[in-house]
Motif scaffolding. Structure first.
Motif, short mmCIF file in Angstrom:
data_model
loop_
_atom_site.label_atom_id
_atom_site.label_comp_id
_atom_site.label_asym_id
_atom_site.label_seq_id
_atom_site.Cartn_x
_atom_site.Cartn_y
_atom_site.Cartn_z
N GLN A 79 1.30 -1.40 -0.12
CA GLN A 79 -0.17 -0.01 -0.12
C GLN A 79 1.08 1.61 0.02
N GLY A 80 1.99 1.04 1.03
CA GLY A 80 2.88 2.28 0.71
C GLY A 80 3.77 2.17 -0.21
N HIS A 82 3.78 0.45 -3.24
CA HIS A 82 4.00 0.46 -4.48
C HIS A 82 2.35 0.77 -4.73
N GLY A 83 1.35 1.49 -3.89
CA GLY A 83 0.29 2.17 -3.29
C GLY A 83 -0.73 1.21 -4.71
N THR A 85 -4.15 -0.06 -3.26
CA THR A 85 -5.44 -0.72 -2.57
C THR A 85 -5.64 -1.22 -1.33
N THR A 89 -4.83 -5.28 -2.15
CA THR A 89 -3.46 -5.82 -0.76
C THR A 89 -4.06 -7.10 -0.75
#
Length: 120
Positions: A79-80, A82-83, A85, A89
């Protein structure tokens, strides 16, 4: 668990953390007392003195700790960094869950037929 989680927010020596850890330890002591005094105990205390059982429980403990660490830290990375959601995830961890289900089903089929060594 609450005491360990609380320590991250309030510190290891805060009253909130120490009380939570103390309550957890008292719970463990009461559980051990209940198992020793129960007529049909949930877990036979003598079984916990057998070396193969202790080794198996140790392996389960380590495997569970590693799996939790992978999911916890993996969520941060996905999430942090690679972005992803939250849904993406969760879906990315789905193969691990399916593999665990299939592996346990397969082990239940292999163990009675071929023995422990083949399953390992």
């Amino acid at each position: 668990m609450y005491g360990l989680v609380t320590a991250g927010d309030h510190g290891w020596v805060s009253p909130r953390t120490l009380v939570a850890i103390l309550v957890g330890l008292i719970g463990y002591v009461l559980f051990a007392w209940r198992i020793r005094t129960a007529v049909p105990p949930l877990v036979d205390p003598g079984m916990l003195r057998r070396w193969p059982v202790v080794r198996g429980l140790s392996l389960i403990f380590v495997a569970t700790a590693l799996m939790i660490a992978v999911f916890f830290l993996g969520s941060f990375v996905l999430q942090g960094l690679h972005g992803f959601t939250a849904l993406e995830t969760g879906l990315s961890f789905l193969p691990v869950a399916v593999g665990s289900i299939l592996g346990s089903h397969l082990a239940g089929w292999v163990l009675p037929r071929w023995g422990v060594r083949a399953a390992l």
